[in-house]
Design a protein around this motif. Structure first.
Motif, PDB file in Angstrom:
ATOM      1  N   HIS A  44      -8.207  -3.345   0.927  1.00 27.70           N
ATOM      2  CA  HIS A  44      -6.934  -3.138   0.231  1.00 27.70           C
ATOM      3  C   HIS A  44      -5.751  -3.223   1.201  1.00 27.70           C
ATOM      4  CE1 HIS A  44      -4.575  -1.759  -3.161  1.00 27.70           C
ATOM      5  NE2 HIS A  44      -4.077  -0.749  -2.464  1.00 27.70           N
ATOM      6  N   ARG A  45      -5.928  -2.660   2.393  1.00 31.57           N
ATOM      7  CA  ARG A  45      -4.823  -2.678   3.364  1.00 31.57           C
ATOM      8  C   ARG A  45      -5.408  -2.442   4.757  1.00 31.57           C
ATOM      9  NH1 ARG A  45      -0.587   1.646   2.092  1.00 31.57           N
ATOM     10  NH2 ARG A  45      -0.470   0.485   0.123  1.00 31.57           N
ATOM     11  N   ILE A  46      -4.807  -3.064   5.757  1.00 36.41           N
ATOM     12  CA  ILE A  46      -5.304  -2.949   7.131  1.00 36.41           C
ATOM     13  C   ILE A  46      -4.163  -2.464   8.028  1.00 36.41           C
ATOM     14  CG2 ILE A  46      -6.230  -4.227   9.113  1.00 36.41           C
ATOM     15  CD1 ILE A  46      -7.318  -6.296   7.028  1.00 36.41           C
ATOM     16  N   ARG A  47      -4.469  -1.443   8.848  1.00 38.60           N
ATOM     17  CA  ARG A  47      -3.461  -0.957   9.803  1.00 38.60           C
ATOM     18  C   ARG A  47      -4.142  -0.931  11.176  1.00 38.60           C
ATOM     19  NH1 ARG A  47      -1.241   4.629  10.322  1.00 38.60           N
ATOM     20  NH2 ARG A  47      -2.917   5.161   8.886  1.00 38.60           N
ATOM     21  N   GLU A  48      -3.758  -1.871  12.030  1.00 43.42           N
ATOM     22  CA  GLU A  48      -4.381  -1.961  13.359  1.00 43.42           C
ATOM     23  C   GLU A  48      -3.497  -1.246  14.376  1.00 43.42           C
ATOM     24  OE1 GLU A  48      -7.091  -5.938  13.067  1.00 43.42           O
ATOM     25  OE2 GLU A  48      -4.992  -6.261  13.616  1.00 43.42           O
ATOM     26  N   LEU A  49      -4.092  -0.278  15.111  1.00 40.26           N
ATOM     27  CA  LEU A  49      -3.319   0.504  16.073  1.00 40.26           C
ATOM     28  C   LEU A  49      -3.839   0.289  17.490  1.00 40.26           C
ATOM     29  CD1 LEU A  49      -3.080   3.871  14.092  1.00 40.26           C
ATOM     30  CD2 LEU A  49      -1.425   2.008  14.172  1.00 40.26           C
ATOM     31  N   GLY A  50      -4.411  -0.895  17.762  1.00 36.88           N
ATOM     32  CA  GLY A  50      -4.926  -1.185  19.103  1.00 36.88           C
ATOM     33  C   GLY A  50      -6.341  -0.672  19.265  1.00 36.88           C
ATOM     34  N   ALA A  51      -6.470   0.571  19.702  1.00 35.96           N
ATOM     35  CA  ALA A  51      -7.811   1.112  19.967  1.00 35.96           C
ATOM     36  C   ALA A  51      -8.589   1.385  18.686  1.00 35.96           C
ATOM     37  CB  ALA A  51      -7.696   2.414  20.773  1.00 35.96           C
ATOM     38  N   VAL A  52      -7.865   1.525  17.610  1.00 39.89           N
ATOM     39  CA  VAL A  52      -8.516   1.877  16.350  1.00 39.89           C
ATOM     40  C   VAL A  52      -7.832   1.140  15.193  1.00 39.89           C
ATOM     41  CG1 VAL A  52      -7.073   3.913  15.945  1.00 39.89           C
ATOM     42  CG2 VAL A  52      -9.399   3.866  15.013  1.00 39.89           C
ATOM     43  N   SER A  53      -8.601   0.846  14.134  1.00 37.87           N
ATOM     44  CA  SER A  53      -8.012   0.251  12.929  1.00 37.87           C
ATOM     45  C   SER A  53      -8.385   1.103  11.721  1.00 37.87           C
ATOM     46  CB  SER A  53      -8.538  -1.163  12.695  1.00 37.87           C
ATOM     47  OG  SER A  53      -8.137  -2.012  13.740  1.00 37.87           O
ATOM     48  N   PHE A  54      -7.398   1.310  10.871  1.00 39.01           N
ATOM     49  CA  PHE A  54      -7.653   1.993   9.597  1.00 39.01           C
ATOM     50  C   PHE A  54      -7.617   0.956   8.479  1.00 39.01           C
ATOM     51  CE2 PHE A  54      -5.728   5.323  12.247  1.00 39.01           C
ATOM     52  CZ  PHE A  54      -6.748   6.265  12.180  1.00 39.01           C
ATOM     53  N   VAL A  55      -8.676   0.943   7.696  1.00 40.18           N
ATOM     54  CA  VAL A  55      -8.773  -0.024   6.606  1.00 40.18           C
ATOM     55  C   VAL A  55      -8.944   0.751   5.305  1.00 40.18           C
ATOM     56  CG1 VAL A  55     -10.194  -1.845   5.576  1.00 40.18           C
ATOM     57  CG2 VAL A  55      -9.787  -1.807   8.064  1.00 40.18           C
ATOM     58  N   LEU A  56      -8.102   0.460   4.333  1.00 39.92           N
ATOM     59  CA  LEU A  56      -8.306   1.059   3.009  1.00 39.92           C
ATOM     60  C   LEU A  56      -9.231   0.145   2.221  1.00 39.92           C
ATOM     61  CD1 LEU A  56      -4.782   2.433   2.002  1.00 39.92           C
ATOM     62  CD2 LEU A  56      -6.705   3.639   3.070  1.00 39.92           C
ATOM     63  N   LEU A  57     -10.288   0.739   1.671  1.00 38.48           N
ATOM     64  CA  LEU A  57     -11.261  -0.017   0.884  1.00 38.48           C
ATOM     65  C   LEU A  57     -11.144   0.414  -0.573  1.00 38.48           C
ATOM     66  CD1 LEU A  57     -13.732  -2.016   1.245  1.00 38.48           C
ATOM     67  CD2 LEU A  57     -15.145   0.020   0.864  1.00 38.48           C
ATOM     68  N   ARG A  58     -11.065  -0.570  -1.479  1.00 44.41           N
ATOM     69  CA  ARG A  58     -10.873  -0.315  -2.905  1.00 44.41           C
ATOM     70  C   ARG A  58     -12.161  -0.643  -3.654  1.00 44.41           C
ATOM     71  NH1 ARG A  58      -7.241  -4.418  -3.913  1.00 44.41           N
ATOM     72  NH2 ARG A  58      -8.720  -5.568  -5.180  1.00 44.41           N
ATOM     73  N   ASP A  59     -12.620   0.252  -4.486  1.00 44.50           N
ATOM     74  CA  ASP A  59     -13.729  -0.073  -5.394  1.00 44.50           C
ATOM     75  C   ASP A  59     -13.353   0.362  -6.799  1.00 44.50           C
ATOM     76  OD1 ASP A  59     -14.191   2.649  -5.610  1.00 44.50           O
ATOM     77  OD2 ASP A  59     -16.072   2.624  -4.455  1.00 44.50           O
ATOM     78  N   ARG A  60     -14.307   0.323  -7.739  1.00 40.12           N
ATOM     79  CA  ARG A  60     -13.934   0.586  -9.128  1.00 40.12           C
ATOM     80  C   ARG A  60     -13.442   2.011  -9.349  1.00 40.12           C
ATOM     81  NH1 ARG A  60     -19.729   0.736  -9.464  1.00 40.12           N
ATOM     82  NH2 ARG A  60     -20.563   2.582 -10.515  1.00 40.12           N
ATOM     83  N   SER A  61     -13.792   2.906  -8.406  1.00 45.62           N
ATOM     84  CA  SER A  61     -13.446   4.321  -8.617  1.00 45.62           C
ATOM     85  C   SER A  61     -12.148   4.726  -7.945  1.00 45.62           C
ATOM     86  CB  SER A  61     -14.585   5.209  -8.118  1.00 45.62           C
ATOM     87  OG  SER A  61     -14.618   5.234  -6.701  1.00 45.62           O
ATOM     88  N   GLY A  62     -11.761   4.037  -6.873  1.00 42.91           N
ATOM     89  CA  GLY A  62     -10.561   4.440  -6.153  1.00 42.91           C
ATOM     90  C   GLY A  62     -10.480   3.779  -4.787  1.00 42.91           C
ATOM     91  N   ILE A  63      -9.947   4.503  -3.820  1.00 42.20           N
ATOM     92  CA  ILE A  63      -9.691   3.949  -2.484  1.00 42.20           C
ATOM     93  C   ILE A  63     -10.137   4.953  -1.428  1.00 42.20           C
ATOM     94  CG2 ILE A  63      -7.784   3.461  -0.869  1.00 42.20           C
ATOM     95  CD1 ILE A  63      -6.370   2.023  -3.191  1.00 42.20           C
TER      96      ILE A  63
END
Lengths: 424, 424
Positions: free
Chosen positions: A25-44
């Motif tokens: 759903h969305r990707i936030r790359e912060l160098g040492a770490v990345s946060f990825v939002l994953l979307r499925d039928r129930s939510g995120i």
């Protein structure tokens, strides 16, 4: 075997190794770490990766990892990912953004339906709509109604030939049904007594307004052995109350997202019933202008009056003049045993008692310029004994629109059909 | 106030004064006394009158009387009538008898649908059919499927242009949908993941056989994140088992009336899965003739084999050759990840895994003589990330036909549409 769980189930699996599957759903790359939002039928849910990721938005993935608490993550938990399977790649040229908080304009939504349905806000409209249809059916079944499926290809127009789409049926010109009126009456008369149908209805009208569709889903009800149209209004307030309760219980998050609410079942029971003349008087009183018709402004005014006086944004307008209703409407002098239900300023239902006596029907037809032959088999329903009956129809998309406060009814149709749109 | 009860509720009201309402089913005048059978939505009860009666068959009445035990009456109770209100008269020239035990021929039934639906045997088909649709939806909802309503007016034919009815849509030539294939795939890809639809499907085919309709109700299922088409067959046997259990529980009387039965949920779990080549081998073994195709005779032979070998009259035939399946079917070498379900000698389902990778789809189109542009927006579904998925469709009328052993599928459609019939 490692189990797939849903994004909304992370809290029940803290410390466990699990799979999630869905769309990036969305990707936030912060160098040492990345946060990825994953979307499925129930939510995120939030996924945590070491370093950068090598996939883009909307990629479909199946990920493995361990569930960890993190009060900053949506829902308070996140998945620390150890393995990622890309199930399907996604092109990067999305015509509209699907992961933004800001609303996408209605034209962009309608012009890109395949993509716009990925927007959680948009998809939630249709999850709620499915609940409306389910609650409608369940409530009626609890009252011993039977579901029917009638043909949408008709040889002639019961309600006149205008506004009908024509179909080439093996060289014969036939029509798409405007309503299952004929069929639901036939099934009442057959002995089924109480029937409902959830089906498509077609209007070949050139309207292009925020409240018209050329193809819509009609929630149709017909009931035999009624004492009058009052029984139908009783049925409808109970039915809508049951629908609203179910929507409240299962879609509180969606209502909140749209800043919407539904009346309670108790409020619906207070829905006032005023006759057509009285309604015009109320409009005149409140607007200071004489009302010759109940136009859209008048409909809004009447619902506002109902809220002020009765605590509910709904009102039945009854006793329409005979010439304003279809020929089959049961007469009551120069008026009729009919009603509309206005809800939050919009007509969502038309209904009434129908003529069930064969003789009365035959007397009525010429007054509307109709003949028994011209109506095909319609009169046969009444020739062989039909109980007093009536019914109503609720437009599913309009009801959805009014519950959520959507500005255009097309937002409540998965693949809306209008003058310009017959694709996809 | 005296309450209306149903004919099947007499036993609970012995000695009470009650109302019944319904249709006069049969009259037997014996001079001093008349016995009248009254039909309502629940069944039939005996009314007892002193002397003769002055109404005929199919008259709609509301009667008042006292409930008395009589072991010779249907159900063991009858109503001794003290007052009769005629709610609607009935003409005496019924085109077919509705109160006879002997079966009316199919042509007479189909030519008089409005009247034939009064025959309790005929009406019971559609009460059972309503339960099939309800059980289908309920089972899928229990597995987190969401109901959708897609458009039946399509700008182009996903499955090619043959067999489509054309509609004049404001001067543009469009088509009635053959299936919601495109839309259910779009909704899986949107993130809804699991969807079902109960809706009309149209085939402009000139078939006139006991197993074809030009308009039918399609029970459609589509599911994302499957491992393969085996997941779909697992889903379908569970689904059919749940439907059959509900039919058995609620329509035992109708099954008995038709001399029919349904497989148990346990039996359905034993449904064998054989590939297309193996199926032809079994047909050849059993008939002594080489089978080049699985024709209707072969379908009957395979179900007979499944009953003999596995104790269930159902069999999945899988791995159809690629050229026999639609372009979107997931390939498996020169075969496909697809299946048909044969039940009691008739194909009631076609299903399979679909191509979900955009690149594979683009490679496939030319092999079927198709182009991305020619398919309208279809490819957009896959361009932006779509999970592995598949589905199937069950013809509601065919399933009804096979459950009850009806000789013609038209008997399982309220208002069937065929080459000759587009009325009423």
């Amino acid at each position: 075997m490692i189990e797939r769980i849903l994004t909304t189930e992370l809290a029940d699996h803290q410390g466990e190794e699990i799979h999630l599957a869905g769309w990036v759903h969305r990707i936030r790359e912060l160098g040492a770490v990345s946060f990825v939002l994953l979307r499925d039928r129930s939510g995120i849910a939030q996924l945590v990766y070491d370093g950068a990721v090598d996939f883009g938005n909307e990629t479909v993935v199946r990920v493995t990892g361990t569930v960890e608490a993190n009060e900053k993550a949506p829902g308070g938990f996140e998945l620390r990912v150890t393995a990622t399977d890309v199930l399907a790649a996604a092109a990067s040229d999305l015509p509209i953004a699907v992961n933004q908080e800001s609303e996408v304009g209605i034209d962009a939504l309608l012009d890109n339906p395949i993509v716009s349905l990925r927007i959680p806000r948009v998809r939630s409209i249709f999850a709620l709509q499915a609940t409306i249809a389910q609650a409608f059916a369940n409530h009626l079944r609890s009252q011993e109604f039977t579901e029917i499926k009638s043909s949408k290809l008709i040889g002639s127009g019961t309600e006149g030939g205008t506004g009908l789409f024509t179909v080439d049926y093996f060289g014969e010109r036939v029509y798409l049904a405007q309503s299952p009126q004929f069929y639901k009456q036939a099934m009442v008369a057959s002995g089924m007594e109480r029937v409902f149908e959830i089906g498509a209805a077609y209007r070949a009208e050139k309207h292009d307004t925020p409240r018209h569709l050329n193809e819509y889903v009609s929630l149709d009800v017909e009931m035999g052995f009624i004492a009058g149209h009052e029984d139908l209004m009783d049925l409808e307030v109970g039915l809508l109350g049951a629908i609203f309760e179910e929507v409240q219980e299962r879609h509180a998050d969606t209502l909140e997202r749209f800043g919407a609410s539904v009346p309670s079942a108790e409020q619906m029971q207070k829905t006032p019933r005023i006759d057509h003349e009285e309604a015009k008087g109320i409009i005149a009183d409140r607007t200071g202008k004489k009302a010759f018709e109940i136009n859209p402004e008048g409909e809004r005014e009447l619902c506002s009056w109902a809220l002020d006086e009765h605590g509910v944004e709904a009102v039945f307008v009854t006793a329409y003049p005979r010439k304003k209703r279809p020929f089959y409407t049961y007469p009551d002098g120069i008026k009729t045993k009919s009603f509309d239900l206005l809800f939050r300023g919009l007509e969502i239902t038309t209904g009434g008692q129908r003529i069930h006596e064969y003789d009365m029907l035959l007397e009525t037809l010429p007054k509307f310029g109709l003949t028994e032959e011209g109506l095909g088999d319609y009169c046969t329903i009444f020739k062989y004994g039909c109980p007093p009956h009536g019914g109503f129809a609720i437009g599913l998309e309009r009801l959805t629109q009014q519950i959520l406060g959507l500005s255009n009814v097309k937002e409540a149709s998965l693949f809306p059909r209008d003058r310009k749109r017959v694709r996809p």
